[in-house]
Scaffold this motif. Structure first.
Motif, PDB file in Angstrom:
ATOM      1  N   GLY A  57       0.798  -1.222   0.000  1.00 52.38           N
ATOM      2  CA  GLY A  57       0.000   0.000   0.000  1.00 52.38           C
ATOM      3  C   GLY A  57       0.825   1.264   0.000  1.00 52.38           C
ATOM      4  O   GLY A  57       0.285   2.361   0.144  1.00 52.38           O
ATOM      5  N   TYR A  58       2.144   1.123  -0.162  1.00 50.96           N
ATOM      6  CA  TYR A  58       3.038   2.274  -0.253  1.00 50.96           C
ATOM      7  C   TYR A  58       2.931   3.219   0.938  1.00 50.96           C
ATOM      8  O   TYR A  58       2.622   4.403   0.798  1.00 50.96           O
ATOM      9  CB  TYR A  58       2.790   3.043  -1.556  1.00 50.96           C
ATOM     10  CG  TYR A  58       3.283   2.298  -2.775  1.00 50.96           C
ATOM     11  CD1 TYR A  58       4.633   2.266  -3.084  1.00 50.96           C
ATOM     12  CD2 TYR A  58       2.405   1.597  -3.599  1.00 50.96           C
ATOM     13  CE1 TYR A  58       5.103   1.570  -4.187  1.00 50.96           C
ATOM     14  CE2 TYR A  58       2.862   0.898  -4.710  1.00 50.96           C
ATOM     15  CZ  TYR A  58       4.208   0.889  -5.000  1.00 50.96           C
ATOM     16  OH  TYR A  58       4.668   0.193  -6.087  1.00 50.96           O
ATOM     17  N   GLY A  59       3.209   2.696   2.107  1.00 52.00           N
ATOM     18  CA  GLY A  59       3.240   3.590   3.252  1.00 52.00           C
ATOM     19  C   GLY A  59       3.413   2.849   4.552  1.00 52.00           C
ATOM     20  O   GLY A  59       3.049   1.684   4.671  1.00 52.00           O
ATOM     21  N   ASP A  60       3.975   3.529   5.519  1.00 54.02           N
ATOM     22  CA  ASP A  60       4.233   2.913   6.819  1.00 54.02           C
ATOM     23  C   ASP A  60       3.001   2.877   7.717  1.00 54.02           C
ATOM     24  O   ASP A  60       2.926   2.059   8.634  1.00 54.02           O
ATOM     25  CB  ASP A  60       5.352   3.669   7.541  1.00 54.02           C
ATOM     26  CG  ASP A  60       6.708   3.465   6.879  1.00 54.02           C
ATOM     27  OD1 ASP A  60       6.890   2.390   6.267  1.00 54.02           O
ATOM     28  OD2 ASP A  60       7.555   4.366   6.972  1.00 54.02           O
ATOM     29  N   SER A  61       2.034   3.745   7.475  1.00 47.27           N
ATOM     30  CA  SER A  61       0.887   3.846   8.369  1.00 47.27           C
ATOM     31  C   SER A  61      -0.408   3.526   7.635  1.00 47.27           C
ATOM     32  O   SER A  61      -0.468   3.587   6.399  1.00 47.27           O
ATOM     33  CB  SER A  61       0.790   5.256   8.947  1.00 47.27           C
ATOM     34  OG  SER A  61       0.358   6.161   7.933  1.00 47.27           O
ATOM     35  N   PRO A  62      -1.476   3.204   8.380  1.00 42.87           N
ATOM     36  CA  PRO A  62      -2.790   3.027   7.744  1.00 42.87           C
ATOM     37  C   PRO A  62      -3.226   4.243   6.950  1.00 42.87           C
ATOM     38  O   PRO A  62      -3.876   4.109   5.904  1.00 42.87           O
ATOM     39  CB  PRO A  62      -3.711   2.758   8.940  1.00 42.87           C
ATOM     40  CG  PRO A  62      -2.829   2.116   9.963  1.00 42.87           C
ATOM     41  CD  PRO A  62      -1.514   2.830   9.817  1.00 42.87           C
ATOM     42  N   GLU A  63      -2.876   5.442   7.407  1.00 35.50           N
ATOM     43  CA  GLU A  63      -3.245   6.645   6.674  1.00 35.50           C
ATOM     44  C   GLU A  63      -2.528   6.726   5.328  1.00 35.50           C
ATOM     45  O   GLU A  63      -3.092   7.211   4.333  1.00 35.50           O
ATOM     46  CB  GLU A  63      -2.961   7.890   7.511  1.00 35.50           C
ATOM     47  CG  GLU A  63      -3.915   8.070   8.676  1.00 35.50           C
ATOM     48  CD  GLU A  63      -5.378   8.051   8.241  1.00 35.50           C
ATOM     49  OE1 GLU A  63      -5.716   8.737   7.249  1.00 35.50           O
ATOM     50  OE2 GLU A  63      -6.178   7.353   8.887  1.00 35.50           O
ATOM     51  N   ALA A 108      -5.288  -3.352  10.684  1.00 35.81           N
ATOM     52  CA  ALA A 108      -5.609  -1.922  10.697  1.00 35.81           C
ATOM     53  C   ALA A 108      -5.412  -1.304   9.324  1.00 35.81           C
ATOM     54  O   ALA A 108      -6.192  -0.436   8.895  1.00 35.81           O
ATOM     55  CB  ALA A 108      -4.742  -1.204  11.728  1.00 35.81           C
ATOM     56  N   ARG A 109      -4.410  -1.740   8.610  1.00 31.44           N
ATOM     57  CA  ARG A 109      -4.135  -1.193   7.277  1.00 31.44           C
ATOM     58  C   ARG A 109      -5.224  -1.589   6.287  1.00 31.44           C
ATOM     59  O   ARG A 109      -5.655  -0.774   5.473  1.00 31.44           O
ATOM     60  CB  ARG A 109      -2.760  -1.665   6.812  1.00 31.44           C
ATOM     61  CG  ARG A 109      -1.618  -1.070   7.638  1.00 31.44           C
ATOM     62  CD  ARG A 109      -0.344  -1.877   7.469  1.00 31.44           C
ATOM     63  NE  ARG A 109       0.172  -1.768   6.132  1.00 31.44           N
ATOM     64  CZ  ARG A 109       0.918  -0.750   5.687  1.00 31.44           C
ATOM     65  NH1 ARG A 109       1.239   0.245   6.507  1.00 31.44           N
ATOM     66  NH2 ARG A 109       1.352  -0.734   4.452  1.00 31.44           N
ATOM     67  N   VAL A 110      -5.667  -2.843   6.362  1.00 34.85           N
ATOM     68  CA  VAL A 110      -6.749  -3.272   5.473  1.00 34.85           C
ATOM     69  C   VAL A 110      -8.041  -2.536   5.816  1.00 34.85           C
ATOM     70  O   VAL A 110      -8.779  -2.084   4.929  1.00 34.85           O
ATOM     71  CB  VAL A 110      -6.944  -4.800   5.550  1.00 34.85           C
ATOM     72  CG1 VAL A 110      -8.201  -5.225   4.791  1.00 34.85           C
ATOM     73  CG2 VAL A 110      -5.719  -5.527   4.996  1.00 34.85           C
ATOM     74  N   ARG A 111      -8.315  -2.414   7.110  1.00 34.88           N
ATOM     75  CA  ARG A 111      -9.540  -1.707   7.528  1.00 34.88           C
ATOM     76  C   ARG A 111      -9.541  -0.266   7.013  1.00 34.88           C
ATOM     77  O   ARG A 111     -10.556   0.230   6.507  1.00 34.88           O
ATOM     78  CB  ARG A 111      -9.662  -1.719   9.052  1.00 34.88           C
ATOM     79  CG  ARG A 111     -10.925  -1.018   9.563  1.00 34.88           C
ATOM     80  CD  ARG A 111     -11.044  -1.079  11.069  1.00 34.88           C
ATOM     81  NE  ARG A 111     -11.199  -2.454  11.551  1.00 34.88           N
ATOM     82  CZ  ARG A 111     -10.282  -3.139  12.211  1.00 34.88           C
ATOM     83  NH1 ARG A 111      -9.114  -2.566  12.496  1.00 34.88           N
ATOM     84  NH2 ARG A 111     -10.495  -4.372  12.593  1.00 34.88           N
ATOM     85  N   ARG A 112      -8.419   0.388   7.106  1.00 33.94           N
ATOM     86  CA  ARG A 112      -8.347   1.788   6.649  1.00 33.94           C
ATOM     87  C   ARG A 112      -8.456   1.859   5.134  1.00 33.94           C
ATOM     88  O   ARG A 112      -9.042   2.811   4.590  1.00 33.94           O
ATOM     89  CB  ARG A 112      -7.026   2.418   7.125  1.00 33.94           C
ATOM     90  CG  ARG A 112      -6.973   3.903   6.897  1.00 33.94           C
ATOM     91  CD  ARG A 112      -7.974   4.645   7.766  1.00 33.94           C
ATOM     92  NE  ARG A 112      -8.047   6.068   7.409  1.00 33.94           N
ATOM     93  CZ  ARG A 112      -8.889   6.572   6.512  1.00 33.94           C
ATOM     94  NH1 ARG A 112      -9.746   5.781   5.875  1.00 33.94           N
ATOM     95  NH2 ARG A 112      -8.886   7.860   6.255  1.00 33.94           N
ATOM     96  N   ALA A 113      -7.929   0.858   4.435  1.00 32.57           N
ATOM     97  CA  ALA A 113      -8.072   0.812   2.981  1.00 32.57           C
ATOM     98  C   ALA A 113      -9.531   0.698   2.586  1.00 32.57           C
ATOM     99  O   ALA A 113      -9.996   1.375   1.650  1.00 32.57           O
ATOM    100  CB  ALA A 113      -7.273  -0.357   2.419  1.00 32.57           C
TER     101      ALA A 113
END
Length: 274
Positions: free
Chosen positions: A89-95, A133-138
């Motif tokens: 997802g190209y990033g260290d954070s969920p945001e 958390a990353r999938v949820r934010r996606a």
């Protein structure tokens, strides 16, 4: 095509009887060839794209902007829904992941994969809570405009833990992922366990389980809804190049000067331009 309409069109392929095969293109001509062959959707391949640029896959060597531009090219020339193989997802954070999803929507992609990889060779798989958390934010960022694939790379990162793989995939499904994916489960039995665990949500498989290559019909019988090829069409074409190179080194110009005719290439390019 508006995002929600593209989402519905792409998602319908996953929910119909038998599902579909989604080959991965690596340039404009390969995308046109796949469209001309009748495939209904295609995907990028982070590994193939990285190789065309002369860098390694999975180490953030290809930027988000480069991958988005590449995906837009495939979509534009082929006219097909394109699924982006966007690593973590190209990033260290969920945001950061949410920003990538939004950029993918704005670029006209039909789908995007979010892996639990980290790009760190010392700890290649993210902790469970972080991955979820990353999938949820996606999913939150997608807002029903792009198909989200939740993916765990346990098996290809040397973590042959089926229980943890299923735990992650079911958590991704509960977080709202539309499609679930774990490349190279060890065998057909493990693949069946994954399909059952996340049902009724569709499962993608990369070619086949690790132990043997099955047919499309066999994978469909196992409940798989989407079959992708990853970098394998690209490596197949590189295999043909290797054979031609060997012939050229041996002085055999005739054997090296074969392949798709420029007339055929011109026909495909003209069709894409139109």
């Amino acid at each position: 095509m508006p995002g929600s309409e593209l989402f519905e069109k792409f998602m319908a392929l996953h929910t119909r009887d038998g599902g579909f095969v989604m080959p991965n293109a690596w340039d404009g001509l390969s995308a046109l060839m796949l469209a001309d062959a009748g495939f209904e959707a295609i995907a990028t391949s982070s590994a193939a794209l990285a190789a065309t640029l002369g860098v390694a896959d999975g180490r953030h060597a290809v930027s988000r902007e480069t991958h988005l531009e590449h995906a837009r090219l495939l979509a534009t020339v082929s006219g097909l829904p394109v699924n982006g193989d966007f690593e973590d997802g190209y990033g260290d954070s969920p945001e950061d992941v949410a920003a990538t999803v939004q950029a993918a929507v704005e670029s006209g992609l039909a789908g995007i994969g979010i892996e639990d990889t980290s790009g760190d060779p010392d700890q290649p798989i993210r902790d469970f809570d972080d991955a979820v958390a990353r999938v949820r934010r996606a999913v939150e960022a997608a807002k029903g405009r792009i198909v989200i694939t939740g993916r765990t790379d346990n098996f290809i990162q040397g973590r042959p833990d089926l229980d943890d793989t299923i735990r992650r995939l079911t958590a991704f499904a509960e977080a709202g992922a539309d499609v679930l994916y774990a490349p190279y489960p060890p065998d057909l039995e493990a693949l069946g366990a994954i399909v059952s665990a996340v049902a009724p949500k569709p499962v993608n498989v990369l070619v086949s389980p690790a132990d043997e290559v099955l047919t499309v019909a066999e994978l469909q019988k196992a409940g798989v809804k989407r079959i992708s090829l990853g970098p394998w069409l690209y490596t197949h074409s590189m295999g043909a190049l290797a054979e031609a190179t060997d012939a050229l080194v041996a002085g055999n110009l005739a054997a090296a000067a074969t392949g798709l005719s420029f007339e055929r290439i011109g026909e495909l390019l003209a069709r894409g331009k139109n």
